[in-house]
Write an enzyme that holds these catalytic residues in place. Sequence first.
Site, short mmCIF file in Angstrom:
data_model
loop_
_atom_site.label_atom_id
_atom_site.label_comp_id
_atom_site.label_asym_id
_atom_site.label_seq_id
_atom_site.Cartn_x
_atom_site.Cartn_y
_atom_site.Cartn_z
N GLN A 45 42.79 69.95 48.00
CA GLN A 45 42.47 70.06 49.43
C GLN A 45 41.44 69.02 49.84
O GLN A 45 40.38 68.89 49.24
CB GLN A 45 41.95 71.49 49.73
CG GLN A 45 41.68 71.75 51.20
CD GLN A 45 42.91 71.63 52.09
OE1 GLN A 45 43.99 72.10 51.75
NE2 GLN A 45 42.76 70.97 53.23
N LYS A 61 48.43 77.91 52.63
CA LYS A 61 49.42 77.30 51.74
C LYS A 61 49.88 78.30 50.68
O LYS A 61 51.07 78.40 50.38
CB LYS A 61 48.82 76.02 51.12
CG LYS A 61 48.68 74.92 52.18
CD LYS A 61 47.76 73.76 51.81
CE LYS A 61 47.60 72.84 53.03
NZ LYS A 61 46.64 71.75 52.85
N ASP A 71 52.04 66.69 47.70
CA ASP A 71 51.35 66.50 48.98
C ASP A 71 51.38 65.01 49.38
O ASP A 71 50.90 64.65 50.45
CB ASP A 71 49.90 66.99 48.83
CG ASP A 71 49.24 67.35 50.15
OD1 ASP A 71 49.97 67.71 51.10
OD2 ASP A 71 48.00 67.26 50.24
#
Length: 281
Positions: free
Chosen positions: A99, A55, A122
């Site tokens: 994450q 990322k 996200d």
Amino acid sequence: MTATILDGKHVAQLTEAALAERVTSIKSRSEGRTPVLATILVGDDPASATYVKMKGNACQRIGMESLAIELPASTSTNDLLRQIEELNLNPDVHGILLQHPVPSQIDERACFDMIALEKDVDGVTCLGFGRMAMGESAYGCATPQGIMRLLEHYEIALSGLHAVVVGRSPILGKPMAMMLLEANATVTICHSRTRDLESHVRQADLIVGAVGRPEFIRADWIKDGAVVVDAGYHPGGVGDIELQPLLERASAITPVPGGVGPMTINTLIQQTVQSGEKSLA
Ligand code: NAP
């Protein structure tokens, strides 16, 4: 029938070129500032570390900055909540990625939900999910949003299709189902308690495999001409669906690898650029 390959790698590369131009334009309008994605990695799981690195690399490729925060495996829920709050308040941060998964002592849901809506690039918060499901503006959860963008790129018409989603996780199956519903598909959601999974899959005009088990969904359950989307990725380069026999029977198919995976990261950075545009431009 030879299936159209839904080439996520190609679409992601195309989009990256356009995103790089948008970042250049933001820079020129905001004294050299770029959108910034903060990534939070808790613990030392090698797969998670690789995803976070990928990322960060994607940010770099489009000229955008990332801020990598690494916390020890012993981090508590409160420590992580405080870290997220700090990033929420930091005007130089435009997107926050926590994450998944975090170590088991952490309340992951509470931490996801601490992310401010405008920085939830996200698409993991309950608020963002609820807004998306109600057709209100919110950043979509990256993997299913990436799948929607891939289908759109290849002009797959979804209205009226019977879509069957196998899996109902908060980051994949559930938001996928809501996005397909918003696109006017008729949606069936299957999960581990579903009876006679095969009979549901047989009805699918569009099937999404989001189970997390290698080639669990068999090719011969899937009807000719279906659109086949496989979110899974397992060692040996196989997904959650037995794809090989479908290359000659499906109307469109995501390869594994190179289908859904690249679109996930691409969606995350695209949404960070959008967030940057809102606050910097
Ligand atoms: P997950 O949280 O483990 O969820 C798996 C889902 O599959 C659950 O809803 C589970 O049902 C369902 N399931 C399990 N066994 C089943 C069975 N026998 N029959 C029907 N349904 C069953 O996994 P996830 O995070 O959603 O990930 C799913 C897949 O997508 C994995 O292969 C993962 O690697 C992949 N993935 C890819 C990306 C990407 O960027 N490419 C991102 C995320 C995930 P219950 O709810 O009843 O337990």
